[in-house]
Design a protein around this motif. Structure first.
Motif, mmCIF file in Angstrom:
data_model
loop_
_atom_site.group_PDB
_atom_site.id
_atom_site.type_symbol
_atom_site.label_atom_id
_atom_site.label_comp_id
_atom_site.label_asym_id
_atom_site.label_seq_id
_atom_site.Cartn_x
_atom_site.Cartn_y
_atom_site.Cartn_z
ATOM 1 N N ALA A 1 -3.428 9.836 17.072
ATOM 2 C CA ALA A 1 -2.253 9.689 16.370
ATOM 3 C C ALA A 1 -2.821 9.858 14.859
ATOM 4 C CB ALA A 1 -1.297 8.580 16.397
ATOM 5 N N MET A 2 -2.180 10.388 13.825
ATOM 6 C CA MET A 2 -2.594 10.342 12.326
ATOM 7 C C MET A 2 -1.515 9.900 11.443
ATOM 8 S SD MET A 2 -5.858 11.014 12.547
ATOM 9 C CE MET A 2 -6.029 11.330 10.894
ATOM 10 N N ALA A 3 -1.671 9.424 10.302
ATOM 11 C CA ALA A 3 -0.626 8.894 9.664
ATOM 12 C C ALA A 3 -0.951 8.973 8.079
ATOM 13 C CB ALA A 3 -0.195 7.551 9.738
ATOM 14 N N TRP A 4 -0.134 9.208 7.189
ATOM 15 C CA TRP A 4 -0.328 9.213 5.790
ATOM 16 C C TRP A 4 0.272 7.920 5.168
ATOM 17 C CZ3 TRP A 4 -3.432 12.061 2.834
ATOM 18 C CH2 TRP A 4 -3.707 13.198 3.164
ATOM 19 N N TYR A 5 -0.388 7.259 4.366
ATOM 20 C CA TYR A 5 0.149 5.923 3.654
ATOM 21 C C TYR A 5 -0.086 6.263 2.077
ATOM 22 C CZ TYR A 5 0.193 3.069 7.898
ATOM 23 O OH TYR A 5 0.534 2.504 9.179
ATOM 24 N N ARG A 6 0.775 5.542 1.441
ATOM 25 C CA ARG A 6 0.292 5.499 -0.020
ATOM 26 C C ARG A 6 0.225 4.133 -0.447
ATOM 27 N NH1 ARG A 6 6.000 8.557 -1.838
ATOM 28 N NH2 ARG A 6 7.422 6.682 -1.211
ATOM 29 N N GLN A 7 -0.162 4.015 -1.763
ATOM 30 C CA GLN A 7 -0.244 2.686 -2.379
ATOM 31 C C GLN A 7 -0.080 2.962 -3.795
ATOM 32 O OE1 GLN A 7 -3.533 0.184 -1.851
ATOM 33 N NE2 GLN A 7 -2.223 -1.600 -2.208
ATOM 34 N N ALA A 8 1.143 2.340 -4.546
ATOM 35 C CA ALA A 8 1.120 2.412 -5.921
ATOM 36 C C ALA A 8 0.434 1.288 -6.530
ATOM 37 C CB ALA A 8 2.510 2.810 -6.536
ATOM 38 N N PRO A 9 0.371 1.078 -7.964
ATOM 39 C CA PRO A 9 -0.372 0.187 -8.656
ATOM 40 C C PRO A 9 0.637 -1.173 -8.619
ATOM 41 C CG PRO A 9 -0.628 2.120 -9.969
ATOM 42 C CD PRO A 9 0.163 2.334 -8.807
ATOM 43 N N GLY A 10 0.175 -2.209 -7.998
ATOM 44 C CA GLY A 10 0.830 -3.468 -7.938
ATOM 45 C C GLY A 10 1.624 -3.644 -6.665
ATOM 46 N N LYS A 11 1.630 -2.480 -6.021
ATOM 47 C CA LYS A 11 2.599 -2.409 -4.568
ATOM 48 C C LYS A 11 1.669 -2.510 -3.393
ATOM 49 C CE LYS A 11 6.670 -0.173 -6.528
ATOM 50 N NZ LYS A 11 7.485 0.909 -6.580
ATOM 51 N N GLU A 12 2.232 -2.933 -2.374
ATOM 52 C CA GLU A 12 1.499 -2.909 -1.063
ATOM 53 C C GLU A 12 1.329 -1.588 -0.565
ATOM 54 O OE1 GLU A 12 2.934 -7.286 0.733
ATOM 55 O OE2 GLU A 12 3.610 -5.433 1.727
ATOM 56 N N ARG A 13 0.533 -1.101 0.332
ATOM 57 C CA ARG A 13 0.247 0.084 1.056
ATOM 58 C C ARG A 13 1.470 0.274 1.883
ATOM 59 N NH1 ARG A 13 -5.727 1.920 2.415
ATOM 60 N NH2 ARG A 13 -5.881 0.565 0.648
ATOM 61 N N GLU A 14 2.219 1.417 1.940
ATOM 62 C CA GLU A 14 3.171 1.518 2.780
ATOM 63 C C GLU A 14 3.126 3.041 3.698
ATOM 64 O OE1 GLU A 14 6.844 2.248 0.726
ATOM 65 O OE2 GLU A 14 5.868 3.833 -0.609
ATOM 66 N N LEU A 15 3.696 3.007 4.734
ATOM 67 C CA LEU A 15 3.785 4.212 5.758
ATOM 68 C C LEU A 15 4.611 5.150 5.115
ATOM 69 C CD1 LEU A 15 2.874 5.624 8.376
ATOM 70 C CD2 LEU A 15 4.792 4.423 9.220
ATOM 71 N N VAL A 16 3.964 6.218 4.948
ATOM 72 C CA VAL A 16 4.778 7.536 4.624
ATOM 73 C C VAL A 16 5.103 8.471 5.856
ATOM 74 C CG1 VAL A 16 4.877 9.574 3.047
ATOM 75 C CG2 VAL A 16 3.706 7.771 2.535
#
Length: 114
Positions: free
Chosen positions: A33-48
């Motif tokens: 399985a594969m996934a994309w996550y993202r992280q904005a400055p000052g925020k936790e990494r989140e599943l996209v």
């Protein structure tokens, strides 16, 4: 050794589109399985978005209807097509695999701004 090369990020205007890619190596890509996550400055990494080995997909509520995850097993690559981009989509986008969930590459920067 697991390796990801994320690419395709850049600067785009609100409402625009972008496709980012993750070229993977070092494991059985087609069985994972594969996934994309993202992280904005000052925020936790989140599943996209995620996609299983058999092509089942899931999305964060914030991107449903706008983003599409896909995979090309012949190229060991997972893609994220991003449409109708919003400033709040601005983040570093990372690839993840079920084979080695704790491994992260360098990511690719997506900036949505006018």
């Amino acid at each position: 050794q697991v390796q990801f090369v994320e690419s395709g990020g850049g600067l785009v205007q609100p409402g625009g589109s972008l496709r980012i890619s993750c070229a993977a190596s070092g494991f059985a890509f087609s069985n994972s399985a594969m996934a994309w996550y993202r992280q904005a400055p000052g925020k936790e990494r989140e599943l996209v978005a995620g996609i299983t080995n058999i092509g089942r997909t899931n999305y964060a509520d914030s991107v449903k209807g706008r983003f599409t995850i896909s995979r090309d097993n012949a190229k060991n690559t997972v893609y994220l097509q991003m449409n109708s981009l919003k400033p709040e989509d601005t983040a570093v986008y990372y690839c993840r695999t079920s084979y080695k969930p704790d491994y992260w590459g360098q990511g690719t920067q997506v900036t949505v701004s006018s």
